[in-house]
Each structure stands twice: as structure tokens, then as C-alpha cells.
Scaffold this active site. Structure first.
Site, PDB file in Angstrom:
ATOM      1  N   ASP A 108       0.841  -1.200   0.000  1.00 45.03           N
ATOM      2  CA  ASP A 108       0.000   0.000   0.000  1.00 45.03           C
ATOM      3  C   ASP A 108       0.882   1.258   0.000  1.00 45.03           C
ATOM      4  OD1 ASP A 108      -2.147  -1.701   0.231  1.00 45.03           O
ATOM      5  OD2 ASP A 108      -2.310  -1.474   2.409  1.00 45.03           O
TER       6      ASP A 108
HETATM    7  N1  URA Z   1      -1.182  -5.877   3.956  1.00 47.10           N
HETATM    8  C1  URA Z   1      -1.686  -4.626   3.937  1.00 47.10           C
HETATM    9  O1  URA Z   1      -2.718  -4.356   4.527  1.00 47.10           O
HETATM   10  N2  URA Z   1      -0.998  -3.688   3.254  1.00 47.10           N
HETATM   11  C2  URA Z   1       0.158  -3.927   2.614  1.00 47.10           C
HETATM   12  O2  URA Z   1       0.741  -3.023   2.028  1.00 47.10           O
HETATM   13  C3  URA Z   1       0.662  -5.237   2.650  1.00 47.10           C
HETATM   14  C4  URA Z   1      -0.020  -6.190   3.320  1.00 47.10           C
END
Ligand code: URA
Length: 240
Positions: A108
Site C-alpha cells: 500500500d
Molecule cells: N497488507 C496490507 O494491509 N498492506 C500492505 O501493504 C501489505 C499487506
């Protein structure tokens, strides 16, 4: 397959020719079978010859790049998206001079830590196949306390998106608000959703390991480096 300069994964000769834009698979295999390709002084007729680190390849007398595949670890900074291009957001490829690379999987925008970047499409594909269960370890900070029963709940499988039962995951407490979570799958926002299912909230997320390779903590956010031989061996083993 060989990795860039540092790696040790071994690749077939015809794949190296393809990566050097000398044609499709059939054309490259034919170039080799018809005697156009030399390694050092020796003509090689076998398209499946395995390229070694010290090999120098000549096609019709012209030297080509014998190690076109590159593998990098980046410490992803916050605020960047895992993409090769984006109109609105800063993206990771902006931080690299190797413009033919792309991210293996996505974190993310607000997640930091280990991202693998490569120009090796076949390796990237393999690492992302759900059946390969590639391991990812996250360092998680939460808004509310992490209770002792979380460990068992993660082991049993958390339900996210109302109906999806996550594969068993490992949770190791660091303190009341911090833990490590190990996953072998990668659903969208998975870690955040797992904690949401337990009425908690992730306030900071960092991936500290991918496919058994640890994030090099000496990399500052936004910095990257080639995987070293040891790390390439780990990667290779993880796909065996
Ligand atoms: N899980 C999440 O919620 N975000 C990420 O970036 C990776 C794994």
C-alpha cells in the site's frame, strides 16, 4: 538464469538472447542452432546451455549483455505506490535509474519496507503465484492493544471481506502494540483487514522480509541495491 552482476540464478542461453531483443523464443533458438552464437571462443549450438557468471556471449561477432536480468531490494518509502508509472502519485520507478524494472507485488501507499524489483518477468510471475506461498513478514503497529488470543486466531485463520478465510498466519508479539505477522498469501490490504476483523487498527506497517530475504536495514527509505549471491540463493530455493 543468472542475476545481473551479483546474482547466481541460472538462465538458458536463448532466454538471454531474447532479453537482448534478438527475437522471439523460436528465432533465438534458431540463431543458436545455426551457429551464430559464441561463448568465449566456442560456438554453442544448445539453446538450453546454462549461462555461467563468467560467460561472455557473442552473436555474429558482436558482444551482447550476458547478464541482462537484475534483482533489487528497495526500502519503500511512505507515500509512494508500487508502480512503474502513475499520473497522480509518486511511484517507485521514479527512484530507480534502471527503468526496465517493475515491482514484484504491491505494498500500500502508506506501507514501507521490502519491495523486490526486477526485469525478470518469469521470476516475478513465479513469486506471485498463489500456489508458491511465498512468505512475507510484516512489522505491525496497532492503535489498540494486541491481545494474547490474537496468536491463536491468526493460526486458525481470520475472516476478511465478510467471507474470505485467510490461510493460517503467524503472529509474534513484540509488545502490547507491536507484532510481527507472517503470511503466505497476499490479498489486497490483507494485514490491515485482518486486524480490522479483530476490531483493531493498523497504524503502521512495514514489510521486513520477502521470500525469506530480510530487508537490509542499512537502506534508507527510497534506497535500493542489488540482491547479493546469498539472497539470490534464498530466492532460488524458495521457488524449488
Ligand atoms: N497488507 C496490507 O494491509 N498492506 C500492505 O501493504 C501489505 C499487506
Amino acid at each position: 538464469m543468472i542475476a545481473g552482476e551479483e546474482g547466481i540464478l541460472i538462465k538458458y542461453l536463448y532466454l538471454i538472447l531474447m532479453k537482448n531483443q534478438l527475437g522471439n523464443a523460436k528465432q533465438c533458438k534458431n540463431l543458436i542452432k545455426k551457429g551464430h552464437v559464441f561463448i568465449h571462443e566456442q560456438c554453442i549450438y544448445d539453446p538450453y546451455y546454462l549461462i555461467k557468471k563468467e560467460d561472455k556471449i557473442y552473436v555474429d561477432g558482436n558482444s551482447i549483455n550476458a547478464h541482462p536480468f537484475q534483482y533489487f531490494m528497495m526500502n519503500k518509502p511512505q507515500g509512494y505506490i508500487c508502480a512503474s508509472y502513475d499520473k497522480e502519485n509518486p511511484y517507485l520507478l521514479q527512484l530507480m535509474k534502471e527503468k526496465d524494472c517493475y515491482c514484484v507485488g504491491r505494498l500500500d501507499k502508506d506501507t514501507t519496507g521490502f519491495v523486490l524489483l526486477t526485469n525478470d518477468a518469469s521470476l516475478s510471475k513465479k513469486l506471485l503465484l498463489p500456489q508458491n506461498h511465498v512468505e512475507k513478514v510484516y512489522q505491525v503497529k496497532t492503535k489498540y492493544p494486541i491481545f494474547k488470543n490474537y496468536k491463536t486466531l491468526f493460526e486458525q485463520g481470520i475472516i476478511i471481506d465478510k467471507t474470505y478465510l485467510c490461510q493460517p498466519a503467524k503472529l509474534e508479539m513484540i509488545d502490547s502494540y507491536q507484532c510481527h505477522v507472517t503470511l503466505h498469501e497476499g490479498k489486497y490490504h490483507q494485514v490491515k483487514k485482518m486486524f480490522m476483523s479483530l476490531s483493531n487498527e493498523v497504524v503502521s506497517l512495514k514489510r521486513i522480509s520477502f521470500a525469506g530475504i530480510l530487508l537490509d536495514e542499512s537502506l534508507q527509505p527510497g534506497e535500493y541495491r542489488h540482491l547479493n549471491e546469498e539472497e539470490m540463493t534464498i530466492l532460488e530455493k524458495c521457488l524449488r
